[in-house]
Enzyme design. Structure first.
Site, PDB file in Angstrom:
ATOM      1  N   GLU A   1      53.768  53.025  22.775  1.00 27.94           N
ATOM      2  CA  GLU A   1      53.685  53.525  23.967  1.00 27.94           C
ATOM      3  C   GLU A   1      53.757  55.041  23.831  1.00 27.94           C
ATOM      4  OE1 GLU A   1      57.760  52.966  26.548  1.00 27.94           O
ATOM      5  OE2 GLU A   1      56.272  51.389  26.746  1.00 27.94           O
TER       6      GLU A   1
ATOM      7  N   ARG B   1      68.241  38.894  32.716  1.00 25.00           N
ATOM      8  CA  ARG B   1      69.416  38.660  32.804  1.00 25.00           C
ATOM      9  C   ARG B   1      70.430  39.526  33.433  1.00 25.00           C
ATOM     10  NH1 ARG B   1      71.504  42.885  29.473  1.00 25.00           N
ATOM     11  NH2 ARG B   1      69.900  43.643  27.927  1.00 25.00           N
TER      12      ARG B   1
ATOM     13  N   LYS C   1      58.273  42.469  26.315  1.00 23.91           N
ATOM     14  CA  LYS C   1      57.909  43.770  26.842  1.00 23.91           C
ATOM     15  C   LYS C   1      56.363  43.925  27.154  1.00 23.91           C
ATOM     16  CE  LYS C   1      61.887  46.164  25.186  1.00 23.91           C
ATOM     17  NZ  LYS C   1      62.715  45.089  24.506  1.00 23.91           N
TER      18      LYS C   1
END
Length: 666
Positions: free
Chosen positions: A200, A292, A116
């Protein structure tokens, strides 16, 4: 196209891939753990290979064993499904090094997108909006705490690797940061093998909207429109749909362009999902890229008439994406599709995952409007080792309103006997104004869970319907049982309370949510007078046929769906289900008691953290242990204030359900 592939996964996704391969004439090889020896994906594949013990680390996370199985079986490629090794770059590289084809992006793309942190940095460099935060490799807790102060609260701590809502914590004040960081890192380590996190800014009341992307080895990259996944509980998606009721054509174009730009920047090949956080004003921020196929991919398939697994296989085999898809910058959709995830879990016990045999599993019949993706059938077992999903219910119709109605009908046709399920929760969800009006955000369920969970008021009509159905069933069954006796015509063998000279009285005893309900019944053959708790009703012309009860109760004709099992029955009035267990008409029930001196394991699992010791003084609600079970952490707390007399568990122990873990002094 491939002749034989190995599926490195289990459950509904393995069964899903097998269906597509069978249609394309591709042979399938399944792998399975000791716990899955009799699982549906093992039964449905052309052949199956055992790869280890029941825990994922001993089987489905063993890349070497999976590759060895593929080579021994003569497979040309490996489909990773989702979860387990599907986003593991080292595994993708190992598959390629073994001379096999990994049905997904390359290990290099996965490394840049599977993290990420790395994906966020890449998107920022490419001009895609990102949420302010910290993505650095330095994971010193003191540094992370300083970065948290710089970013500002509320903020989110997220596992840098993995997905599925695991390893995520919202922190609203500095005092909570250290404990949340420790918990998040521990969960990330257990789930993904790596404890790196990123920080974040947490955007209040956001929507979660993702774009399905596809790339091929011929330089083509497309997106297949958006899916809205804003209905979430603890970051786990609950309801997914397409098209989003929030996204306008203009916003779709902007977000789609951003998703394609992200994929092009990586020369992306195969299926992926670009996920965005979207503010109330339509401002969107890159969140992550999943390398995926997603659990919710069926809603895209239902509205586009595509098989995304087939697309994966064809792209992996070197084919180009269909020209009809490449020509269109935005693929036109037809109708609206919604997906719900049916789980073995108890919403009234904090969504505690369940396990055990599915004594009864009734799902709606598939049709052009209803699709069922499941890895279990009636009689199978939901194990403690894996995700407790029972099935995905996917519906389609011309409009969103019609699709919601289809979903309500599909849920009403479901019945799960054995482990507890979230059906009641889902039925309330699809009728809630926040869903119906398309205004739910990612935090709504967690903020307002009491609107979806909890015992509703008892319905006397449902109790009378259940009693009527039970009486009709007993009256129909009695002649069949009498026919097998020496005196099949004896009036005493009848189940209509026949008595000489007067009408008889029967007691129907039911348990509703653990509460004993006694209903006195007079009459027979679908005509009864029923009495319970000061209430009475006259039932006339009651009939059972095709799983439905129709009856006139106090002059009003009603209809219920009815499902029997050896425990009791479920009646559904079209809006709500009511479950009743049958109890002996005359029985002594002991009073409930409990000393509150013990902490028990709520289910089988592994102790990951012990936070107290014998002799410690604790107060009610203090966290004593942390337990990992069925892919989630459970906090076990002191039932009252007191001194710990004995700790009967240590970190790493695997414990059974109801095992005594802590004893308090009397």
């Amino acid at each position: 196209m491939f002749k034989r592939i190995l599926i490195a996964n289990r459950g509904e996704i393995a069964c899903r891939v097998i269906r597509t391969c069978r249609r394309l004439g591709i042979e399938t090889v399944a792998v399975y753990s000791e716990a899955d020896a009799h699982a549906q994906h093992v039964r449905q594949a052309d052949c199956a290979v055992p790869i280890g013990g029941p825990r994922p680390a001993d089987s489905y996370l063993r890349g070497d064993a999976i590759i060895a199985a593929a080579k021994a079986a003569g497979a040309q490629a490996i489909h990773p499904g989702y979860g387990f090794l599907s986003e593991n770059a080292d595994f993708a590289d190992a598959v390629a090094a073994a001379g096999l084809i990994f049905i997904g992006p390359s290990g290099d793309s996965m490394r840049r997108m599977g993290s990420k942190a790395g994906a966020k940095e890449l998107m920022a460099a490419r001009g895609v909006p990102v949420v302010p935060g910290y993505t650095g490799e330095n994971q010193d807790p003191a540094l992370l705490a300083r970065e948290a102060q710089r970013i500002g609260y509320p903020l989110m701590i997220k596992a840098a690797y993995g997905g599925g809502g695991k390893g995520m914590r919202i922190v609203r004040k500095a005092e909570e940061f250290a404990a949340s960081l420790e918990s998040c890192q521990r969960e990330a380590k257990n789930a993904f093998g790596r404890d790196r996190v990123l920080l974040e800014r947490y955007i209040e009341h956001p929507r979660h909207i993702e774009f399905q992307v596809f790339g091929d080895s011929h330089g083509h990259v497309i997106h297949l429109n958006e899916r809205e996944c804003s209905a979430q509980r603890r970051y786990q998606k609950v309801l997914e749909e397409t098209p989003s009721p929030f996204v306008t054509p203009e916003l779709r174009a902007k977000m789609g362009d951003a998703a394609i730009a992200a994929a092009r920047a990586l020369d992306y090949v195969n299926a992926g999902t670009v996920e965005f956080i979207v503010g109330a004003n339509g401002d969107f921020h890159f969140m992550e890229i999943n390398t995926r196929l997603q659990v919710e991919h069926p809603v895209t398939e239902m509205t586009l008439g595509l098989d995304l697994v087939e697309l994966q296989l064809r792209v992996a085999a070197g084919e180009a994406l269909p020209a009809s898809l490449v020509r269109n910058k935005a693929i036109p959709q037809h109708g609206h599709a919604i997906e719900l995830r049916l789980y073995a879990e108890d919403p009234e016990a904090g969504f505690l995952p369940g396990s055990g045999q599915l004594e009864t599993l009734r799902l709606p019949a598939p049709s052009p409007h209803v699709r069922i993706d499941s890895g279990v059938i009636d009689g199978d077992t939901v194990t403690i080792f894996y995700d407790p999903m029972i099935a995905k219910l996917i519906v389609w119709d011309e409009t969103r309103e019609a699709a919601l109605l289809r979903m309500r009908e599909a849920l009403a046709a479901c019945a799960v006997i054995g482990p507890k399920s979230n059906i009641d929760f889902l039925e309330r969800l699809v009728r809630h104004p926040a869903i119906v009006e398309g205004r739910i955000d990612t935090g709504y369920l967690d903020r307002s869970l009491d609107e979806f969970v909890g015992a509703g008021a008892s319905d006397p009509a449902a109790r009378f319907a259940a009693a009527s159905a039970w009486l009709l069933q007993q009256e129909a069954q009695a002649p069949r049982e009498a026919a097998a006796t020496a005196d099949p015509h004896s009036p005493w063998a009848r189940a209509d309370a026949w008595r000489v000279g007067h009408s008889g009285k029967r007691i129907v005893a039911l348990l509703e949510r653990g509460e004993r309900v006694e209903i006195a019944a007079f009459g027979a053959n679908g005509n009864y007078r029923l009495e319970t708790a000061g209430l009475a009703a006259r039932v006339e012309n009651a009939r059972l046929a095709d799983g439905c009860l129709s009856a006139q109760i106090d002059g009003l004709v009603r209809r219920w769906q009815v499902a029997f099992d050896h425990h009791g029955l479920i009646v559904h009035d079209g809006t709500r289900r009511h479950a009743f267990a049958h109890a002996p008409a005359f029985a002594w029930t002991p009073a409930a008691s409990g000393s509150g001196d013990r902490v028990l394991a709520p289910m089988p699992g592994r102790i990951v953290l012990v936070k107290a010791a014998a002799g410690d003084e604790v107060t009610e609600g203090d966290e004593l242990l942390v337990m990992e079970a069925m892919k989630m952490e459970l906090s076990l707390k002191a039932p009252r204030a007191g001194k710990i007399a004995e700790m009967q568990a240590t970190a790493g122990d695997f414990v059974d359900a109801d095992a005594v873990l802590v004893r308090l002094e009397a």
